[in-house]
Design a protein around this motif. Structure first.
Motif, PDB file in Angstrom:
ATOM      1  N   ALA A  29      62.348  35.144  44.638  1.00 47.15           N
ATOM      2  CA  ALA A  29      62.865  34.843  43.303  1.00 47.15           C
ATOM      3  C   ALA A  29      63.997  35.781  42.932  1.00 47.15           C
ATOM      4  O   ALA A  29      65.054  35.341  42.458  1.00 47.15           O
ATOM      5  N   LEU A  30      63.806  37.076  43.159  1.00 46.85           N
ATOM      6  CA  LEU A  30      64.785  38.062  42.704  1.00 46.85           C
ATOM      7  C   LEU A  30      66.141  37.889  43.368  1.00 46.85           C
ATOM      8  O   LEU A  30      67.184  37.858  42.702  1.00 46.85           O
ATOM      9  N   LEU A  31      66.149  37.810  44.708  1.00 46.81           N
ATOM     10  CA  LEU A  31      67.430  37.722  45.402  1.00 46.81           C
ATOM     11  C   LEU A  31      68.064  36.342  45.279  1.00 46.81           C
ATOM     12  O   LEU A  31      69.287  36.223  45.304  1.00 46.81           O
ATOM     13  N   THR A  32      67.247  35.301  45.151  1.00 47.68           N
ATOM     14  CA  THR A  32      67.830  33.973  44.944  1.00 47.68           C
ATOM     15  C   THR A  32      68.593  33.943  43.627  1.00 47.68           C
ATOM     16  O   THR A  32      69.702  33.397  43.547  1.00 47.68           O
ATOM     17  N   LYS A  33      68.035  34.555  42.592  1.00 47.70           N
ATOM     18  CA  LYS A  33      68.726  34.598  41.303  1.00 47.70           C
ATOM     19  C   LYS A  33      69.957  35.495  41.359  1.00 47.70           C
ATOM     20  O   LYS A  33      70.983  35.198  40.746  1.00 47.70           O
TER      21      LYS A  33
ATOM     22  N   ILE B 124      64.154  48.101  26.926  1.00 45.14           N
ATOM     23  CA  ILE B 124      65.237  47.332  27.548  1.00 45.14           C
ATOM     24  C   ILE B 124      64.873  46.957  28.980  1.00 45.14           C
ATOM     25  O   ILE B 124      65.182  45.857  29.449  1.00 45.14           O
ATOM     26  N   LYS B 125      64.175  47.864  29.680  1.00 45.41           N
ATOM     27  CA  LYS B 125      63.707  47.512  31.032  1.00 45.41           C
ATOM     28  C   LYS B 125      62.779  46.303  30.967  1.00 45.41           C
ATOM     29  O   LYS B 125      62.936  45.340  31.732  1.00 45.41           O
ATOM     30  N   ARG B 126      61.821  46.351  30.047  1.00 38.52           N
ATOM     31  CA  ARG B 126      60.862  45.253  29.939  1.00 38.52           C
ATOM     32  C   ARG B 126      61.557  43.950  29.574  1.00 38.52           C
ATOM     33  O   ARG B 126      61.273  42.896  30.159  1.00 38.52           O
TER      34      ARG B 126
ATOM     35  N   GLU C 241      61.527  40.814  32.130  1.00 39.26           N
ATOM     36  CA  GLU C 241      60.811  39.596  31.747  1.00 39.26           C
ATOM     37  C   GLU C 241      61.759  38.412  31.637  1.00 39.26           C
ATOM     38  O   GLU C 241      61.390  37.284  31.967  1.00 39.26           O
ATOM     39  N   GLY C 242      62.978  38.672  31.202  1.00 41.27           N
ATOM     40  CA  GLY C 242      63.938  37.580  31.100  1.00 41.27           C
ATOM     41  C   GLY C 242      64.453  37.120  32.452  1.00 41.27           C
ATOM     42  O   GLY C 242      64.543  35.926  32.735  1.00 41.27           O
ATOM     43  N   PHE C 243      64.758  38.072  33.314  1.00 36.32           N
ATOM     44  CA  PHE C 243      65.377  37.741  34.596  1.00 36.32           C
ATOM     45  C   PHE C 243      64.362  37.290  35.629  1.00 36.32           C
ATOM     46  O   PHE C 243      64.655  36.451  36.480  1.00 36.32           O
TER      47      PHE C 243
END
Length: 249
Positions: free
Chosen positions: A147-151, A210-212, A216-218
């Protein structure tokens, strides 16, 4: 038994060092469990604002210790336990209220690369070499990176990295945004400390919030991605062909 992870607090910074240098800090159950304990302890300490994760010796971490692969994945139950332990590190990093900095040098491979990607900032030494070997020998990635790298990179680049499994240098990591900055190896820990000091100079609650909010958004589909990764990784561990290819590799 030698400690596989060493944690030291210097003021508001927790330094967590992977400590199996003779095995290039390869991941076995002891290292993973001790890392989980160290991250949890830093999380529980209100005085800690930033965690710096780094490796002893010549590497950050060379991925799974293939010498221990049979012991960790000899049955479905053992494979499930091993993969969940690895995934738990990703959750401890990404759900932490602290900012986690990865200070990466030498080899950063497989699950360790996935942990680095989970961190909030990634400083790479100029001698870093990294790749995803899992699919090459029939296993699967973890850490939510599907998920992370695809986005971050787009589907094609994510598939290139994970399916082809080619080895890359530090400059490539910077070009892709996997590395935040490159520094000479001799300056790596100093640069990580300077970044930590910059972060601790800012209000704790604002930084944590801001981290959270960003995570959570990304990473809204992170848990779904990790659930699929867990089942796929367990299947890979239990396949004789994958075990044989891992040993050969």
């Amino acid at each position: 038994m030698t400690t596989a992870v060493i944690s030291e607090n210097h003021g508001a910074v927790a330094w967590i060092r992977l400590n199996r240098p003779k095995r290039l800090n390869a991941m076995n159950r002891q290292l993973v469990d001790e890392l989980a304990d160290a991250l949890a302890a830093a999380e529980a300490d209100d005085a800690v604002r930033v965690i710096i994760l780094h490796g002893a010796g010549r590497a950050f971490c060379s991925g799974d210790d293939l010498k221990d692969l049979d012991a960790q994945t000899y049955s479905e139950e053992a494979a499930q336990s091993w993969v969940k332990a690895i995934q738990n590190i990703s959750l401890l990093i990404m759900q932490s209220q602290k900012i986690v900095i990865a200070a990466v040098h030498g080899w950063c491979v497989g699950g360790a690369l996935e942990w680095a990607i989970n961190c909030d900032f990634r400083l790479f030494a100029d001698n870093t070499r990294w790749f995803f070997p899992e699919v090459t020998y029939g296993l699967f990635v973890t850490g939510g990176v599907t998920a992370l790298l695809t986005k971050q990179l787009g589907p094609q680049s994510a598939k290139e990295l994970m399916i082809l499994g080619e080895r890359h240098d530090a400059r490539k990591a910077l070009e892709l945004g996997i590395a935040w900055k490159l520094v000479p190896e001799a300056e790596l820990l100093g640069a990580a400390e300077m970044l930590a000091m910059e972060i601790t100079a800012r209000p704790a609650r604002a930084v944590s919030d801001i981290k959270r909010a960003i995570n959570e958004g990304f990473h809204s589909s992170l848990e779904d991605a990790m659930a699929f990764e867990t089942s796929a990784t367990v299947r890979g561990f239990l396949t004789p062909e994958s075990q044989a290819r891992a040993k050969e590799f």
